[in-house]
Design a protein around this motif. Structure first.
Motif, PDB file in Angstrom:
ATOM      1  N   THR A  40       0.834  -1.199   0.000  1.00 63.88           N
ATOM      2  CA  THR A  40       0.000   0.000   0.000  1.00 63.88           C
ATOM      3  C   THR A  40       0.869   1.249   0.000  1.00 63.88           C
ATOM      4  N   LEU A  41       1.938   1.223   0.777  1.00 63.55           N
ATOM      5  CA  LEU A  41       2.877   2.341   0.798  1.00 63.55           C
ATOM      6  C   LEU A  41       3.482   2.566  -0.577  1.00 63.55           C
ATOM      7  N   PHE A  42       3.852   1.492  -1.272  1.00 64.85           N
ATOM      8  CA  PHE A  42       4.438   1.616  -2.601  1.00 64.85           C
ATOM      9  C   PHE A  42       3.473   2.283  -3.576  1.00 64.85           C
ATOM     10  N   VAL A  43       2.209   1.884  -3.553  1.00 69.89           N
ATOM     11  CA  VAL A  43       1.217   2.458  -4.463  1.00 69.89           C
ATOM     12  C   VAL A  43       1.075   3.963  -4.224  1.00 69.89           C
ATOM     13  N   CYS A  44       0.942   4.360  -2.977  1.00 68.36           N
ATOM     14  CA  CYS A  44       0.796   5.786  -2.661  1.00 68.36           C
ATOM     15  C   CYS A  44       2.084   6.555  -2.946  1.00 68.36           C
ATOM     16  N   TYR A  45       3.217   5.899  -2.743  1.00 68.33           N
ATOM     17  CA  TYR A  45       4.524   6.497  -3.019  1.00 68.33           C
ATOM     18  C   TYR A  45       4.659   6.847  -4.502  1.00 68.33           C
ATOM     19  N   GLU A  46       4.202   5.947  -5.371  1.00 62.91           N
ATOM     20  CA  GLU A  46       4.260   6.197  -6.806  1.00 62.91           C
ATOM     21  C   GLU A  46       3.230   7.239  -7.226  1.00 62.91           C
ATOM     22  N   LEU A  47       2.055   7.214  -6.607  1.00 64.07           N
ATOM     23  CA  LEU A  47       1.047   8.239  -6.905  1.00 64.07           C
ATOM     24  C   LEU A  47       1.554   9.624  -6.531  1.00 64.07           C
ATOM     25  N   LEU A  48       2.348   9.705  -5.484  1.00 64.38           N
ATOM     26  CA  LEU A  48       2.930  10.985  -5.091  1.00 64.38           C
ATOM     27  C   LEU A  48       3.879  11.505  -6.164  1.00 64.38           C
ATOM     28  N   THR A  49       4.644  10.620  -6.770  1.00 70.57           N
ATOM     29  CA  THR A  49       5.524  11.021  -7.864  1.00 70.57           C
ATOM     30  C   THR A  49       4.718  11.583  -9.025  1.00 70.57           C
ATOM     31  N   VAL A  50       3.657  10.878  -9.410  1.00 75.69           N
ATOM     32  CA  VAL A  50       2.838  11.304 -10.548  1.00 75.69           C
ATOM     33  C   VAL A  50       2.169  12.648 -10.265  1.00 75.69           C
ATOM     34  N   SER A  51       1.647  12.814  -9.064  1.00 78.47           N
ATOM     35  CA  SER A  51       0.897  14.032  -8.753  1.00 78.47           C
ATOM     36  C   SER A  51       1.790  15.248  -8.596  1.00 78.47           C
ATOM     37  N   THR A  52       3.059  15.064  -8.223  1.00 78.58           N
ATOM     38  CA  THR A  52       3.959  16.203  -8.078  1.00 78.58           C
ATOM     39  C   THR A  52       4.683  16.565  -9.373  1.00 78.58           C
ATOM     40  N   TYR A  53       4.646  15.689 -10.370  1.00 76.50           N
ATOM     41  CA  TYR A  53       5.316  15.987 -11.641  1.00 76.50           C
ATOM     42  C   TYR A  53       4.790  17.274 -12.289  1.00 76.50           C
ATOM     43  N   PRO A  54       3.449  17.492 -12.380  1.00 82.03           N
ATOM     44  CA  PRO A  54       2.988  18.760 -12.974  1.00 82.03           C
ATOM     45  C   PRO A  54       3.449  19.990 -12.210  1.00 82.03           C
ATOM     46  N   LEU A  55       3.723  19.844 -10.921  1.00 82.44           N
ATOM     47  CA  LEU A  55       4.210  20.972 -10.137  1.00 82.44           C
ATOM     48  C   LEU A  55       5.669  21.276 -10.454  1.00 82.44           C
ATOM     49  N   VAL A  56       6.477  20.222 -10.612  1.00 84.53           N
ATOM     50  CA  VAL A  56       7.886  20.421 -10.950  1.00 84.53           C
ATOM     51  C   VAL A  56       8.018  21.071 -12.322  1.00 84.53           C
ATOM     52  N   THR A  57       7.178  20.676 -13.267  1.00 86.73           N
ATOM     53  CA  THR A  57       7.267  21.182 -14.641  1.00 86.73           C
ATOM     54  C   THR A  57       6.298  22.326 -14.897  1.00 86.73           C
ATOM     55  N   HIS A  58       5.823  22.960 -13.852  1.00 88.57           N
ATOM     56  CA  HIS A  58       4.777  23.976 -13.975  1.00 88.57           C
ATOM     57  C   HIS A  58       5.115  25.059 -14.996  1.00 88.57           C
ATOM     58  N   ASP A  59       6.371  25.478 -15.042  1.00 82.22           N
ATOM     59  CA  ASP A  59       6.735  26.608 -15.896  1.00 82.22           C
ATOM     60  C   ASP A  59       6.703  26.257 -17.383  1.00 82.22           C
ATOM     61  N   GLU A  60       6.807  24.958 -17.725  1.00 85.79           N
ATOM     62  CA  GLU A  60       6.712  24.459 -19.100  1.00 85.79           C
ATOM     63  C   GLU A  60       7.841  24.948 -20.000  1.00 85.79           C
ATOM     64  N   THR A  61       8.950  25.379 -19.426  1.00 82.54           N
ATOM     65  CA  THR A  61      10.127  25.715 -20.222  1.00 82.54           C
ATOM     66  C   THR A  61      10.944  24.446 -20.459  1.00 82.54           C
ATOM     67  N   ASP A  62      11.956  24.571 -21.308  1.00 88.87           N
ATOM     68  CA  ASP A  62      12.842  23.425 -21.548  1.00 88.87           C
ATOM     69  C   ASP A  62      13.527  22.999 -20.257  1.00 88.87           C
ATOM     70  N   GLU A  63      13.936  23.996 -19.438  1.00 85.97           N
ATOM     71  CA  GLU A  63      14.589  23.673 -18.173  1.00 85.97           C
ATOM     72  C   GLU A  63      13.648  22.916 -17.251  1.00 85.97           C
ATOM     73  N   ALA A  64      12.393  23.349 -17.200  1.00 86.15           N
ATOM     74  CA  ALA A  64      11.423  22.696 -16.329  1.00 86.15           C
ATOM     75  C   ALA A  64      11.131  21.280 -16.795  1.00 86.15           C
ATOM     76  N   ARG A  65      10.994  21.092 -18.109  1.00 80.92           N
ATOM     77  CA  ARG A  65      10.717  19.740 -18.621  1.00 80.92           C
ATOM     78  C   ARG A  65      11.909  18.814 -18.384  1.00 80.92           C
ATOM     79  N   ALA A  66      13.124  19.347 -18.546  1.00 80.13           N
ATOM     80  CA  ALA A  66      14.310  18.521 -18.289  1.00 80.13           C
ATOM     81  C   ALA A  66      14.372  18.124 -16.816  1.00 80.13           C
ATOM     82  N   ALA A  67      14.073  19.073 -15.921  1.00 83.77           N
ATOM     83  CA  ALA A  67      14.054  18.760 -14.495  1.00 83.77           C
ATOM     84  C   ALA A  67      12.975  17.731 -14.183  1.00 83.77           C
TER      85      ALA A  67
END
Length: 557
Positions: free
Chosen positions: A134-161
């Motif tokens: 159960t921890l693994f499933v939620c752990y992976e969902l956390l990765t997916v849900s935070t990805y749009p936040l990391v790439t929020h700016d939509e620049t090349d730098e943000a997409r690479a990060a």
């Protein structure tokens, strides 16, 4: 006790996602929903504190993954520590996000707030998971849900990060899944049990060590242990509230929380001592906390300096877990909320400075205390706590860590590492505070650590290259002084950070330096740092930590 509150704490923010998305054209209502749900989530989790402290554990079983493995959530003291912290700081971060995103007139704000809600649902799922799968499933969902936040700016730098973030964290997830399968084969279960699973104590030691290595390495990615740490500084391309989420609340804390579950509730301290895996874990943590502190000295960009500080501070937690001693465990676990309050304060301050002055480099901040006195005062409080100065949260947790280390044979080396790291914390935070209040832009004393070849500002860069590497592309690439902390090319080249012509304005101490949507959360987070440093039992987190450690069999006091 079988009841609904564990699953409600997860679903309340998950259910808010479509509501937030539907309010794209109505920002006031959208943000009102965000705040309402944040308060509701905290209220649900806080209502379980008295019961958990009195020995009650709340559980809700959703169903079964497979024979013998349930999709289930339960609230014990360790899960409550992480869940209560995440839900409390979501409230603070939501207020701050309103001021920050509107202050910069950011795009895609609806997606931003929806992704935040998804991230907190996943983070609380990690906190309340009752077994490794159960921890693994939620752990992976956390990765997916935070990805749009990391790439929020939509620049090349943000997409690479973002791509780097996914590569590292999904790679860590594969290791966690492999370790989970091996634990199930060896012990016949993946359920969390205080003191560890009995089957692992009698299993083949080589296979048990392999399972521990997979789990520690997998969770160590999000905990930013070296050498799998480099995704974290690159993720600073995200908006500052996201950096606060990454560093203080959800992502990196899910990594150290996963390691805590493995140490305390999968293997247990006695089995870890028999297998001899605690010392290597502590050694990696000690190396990381010292190395990251040295690298932080070289960073002139404030957010990158804070990023390497995070890498160092997270290793305090892992070090406490690896020492397997009661006081060290107490210090390590207490540093989870202590670091969260202090680091959130620091990132909030960095974001306010950027919004109000477009300044991101430490070398441009001489005299900025006149322009932003309350912000820099909060920064000074949090920085003092990070260095372990008394009366701030960091002192209490680090006191327990040092005392725990000194209580062990051979622990002097780890206590020394902790004390040296504290000195390094002063070395990379004090110049920021000093120049903010005691220097002026005209009389700025340039710091050799920043200006010299080893400082990373001229001949050498933090990425290991030099200025000549970019000479061929100079016509196509915006100069660094015209790129803000989100990687955006600014057209207003006349103001790229630092004091305006004539010097900083004097805004006084009454809050004229920023909006209260940002200043209020900054002062709140700094106050929480002081409360945990002065009345830790009243602030409840130390009581929760005592309940965690007190339930562990065979732990030295």
């Amino acid at each position: 006790m079988n009841e609904l509150r564990p699953i409600l704490a997860i679903l309340v923010s998950a259910a808010a996602i479509p509501v937030i998305l539907s309010l794209k054209g109505r920002p006031n209502l959208r943000e009102g929903v965000t705040l309402t749900v944040a308060f509701a989530k905290f209220g649900i989790i806080a209502s379980m504190v008295p019961g958990v402290l009195s020995g009650t554990e709340y559980e809700f079983v959703v169903g079964q993954f497979a024979t013998g493995i349930e999709l289930a959530f339960h609230v014990d003291p360790l899960g409550l520590l992480f869940g209560l912290l995440a839900s409390l700081l979501w409230i603070v971060t939501s207020f701050y996000s309103i001021g920050y995103m509107r202050g910069l007139d950011e795009h895609a704000q609806t997606r931003y707030f929806a992704s935040f809600a998804a991230s907190l649902a996943s983070a609380v799922g990690v906190a309340f998971a009752s077994n490794l799968l159960t921890l693994f499933v939620c752990y992976e969902l956390l990765t997916v849900s935070t990805y749009p936040l990391v790439t929020h700016d939509e620049t090349d730098e943000a997409r690479a990060a973002g791509r780097k973030y996914l590569a590292y964290t999904f790679g860590g997830g594969v290791a966690v899944l492999g370790g989970t399968v091996l634990v199930f084969v060896l012990a016949g279960t993946t359920a969390f049990t205080p003191g560890g699973l009995e089957g692992l104590a009698t299993a083949d030691p080589a296979l048990a060590r392999a399972a521990f290595a997979l789990l520690a390495a997998g969770f160590g990615v999000k905990a930013a242990l070296m050498p799998v740490h480099s995704w974290l500084p690159d993720a600073m391309v995200a908006p500052t509230p996201v950096s606060g989420l990454l560093h203080a609340v959800a992502v990196v804390k899910s990594g150290v929380f996963g390691i805590a579950r493995v140490v305390l509730d999968v293997f247990g301290t006695e089995t870890m001592a028999e297998l001899g895996v605690g010392l290597p874990l502590a050694a990696i943590a000690a190396f990381t906390l010292l190395t990251a502190s040295v690298i932080a000295l070289r960073q002139d960009n404030l957010k990158r300096r804070l990023a390497y500080s995070t890498i160092s501070q997270l290793s305090y937690i892992v070090l406490g877990l690896g020492l397997l001693h009661g006081q060290a465990l107490t210090g390590g676990l207490l540093h989870i909320p202590a670091h969260a309050f202090m680091k959130l304060t620091l990132f909030f301050c960095a974001g306010a400075i950027h919004v109000e002055t477009h300044t991101d480099d430490i070398s441009d901040m001489a005299g900025i205390g006149r322009r932003m006195p309350l912000t820099m005062a909060a920064f000074a409080v949090a920085a003092a706590g990070m260095a372990g100065i008394p009366l701030v949260a960091g002192f209490v947790s680090k006191w327990y860590l040092v005392i725990g280390a000194l209580s062990l044979d051979g622990g002097l080396v780890f206590a020394t590492a902790l004390l040296v790291s504290g000195v390094l914390n002063i070395a990379y935070f004090w110049p920021i505070v000093y120049q903010a209040y005691f220097e002026s832009p005209e009389g700025h004393d340039e710091k050799p650590l920043l200006e010299g070849p080893l400082g990373g500002r001229s001949e050498l860069r933090a990425d290991g290259g030099d200025d000549a590497d970019d000479s061929a592309d100079e016509g196509d690439t915006p100069r660094p002084e015209h790129v803000d902390h989100l990687g955006k090319h600014r057209e207003d080249h006349e103001h790229h950070g630092g004091p305006p012509v004539g010097g900083w304005d004097d805004r006084g101490w009454r809050g004229g330096e920023s909006t209260w949507f940002m200043l209020g959360p900054i002062l709140t987070a700094a106050t929480l740092s002081l409360l945990l440093g002065t009345v830790p039992y009243t602030a409840v987190f130390l009581r929760i930590v005592d309940a965690i450690v007190g339930n562990l069999p065979g732990v030295m006091a």
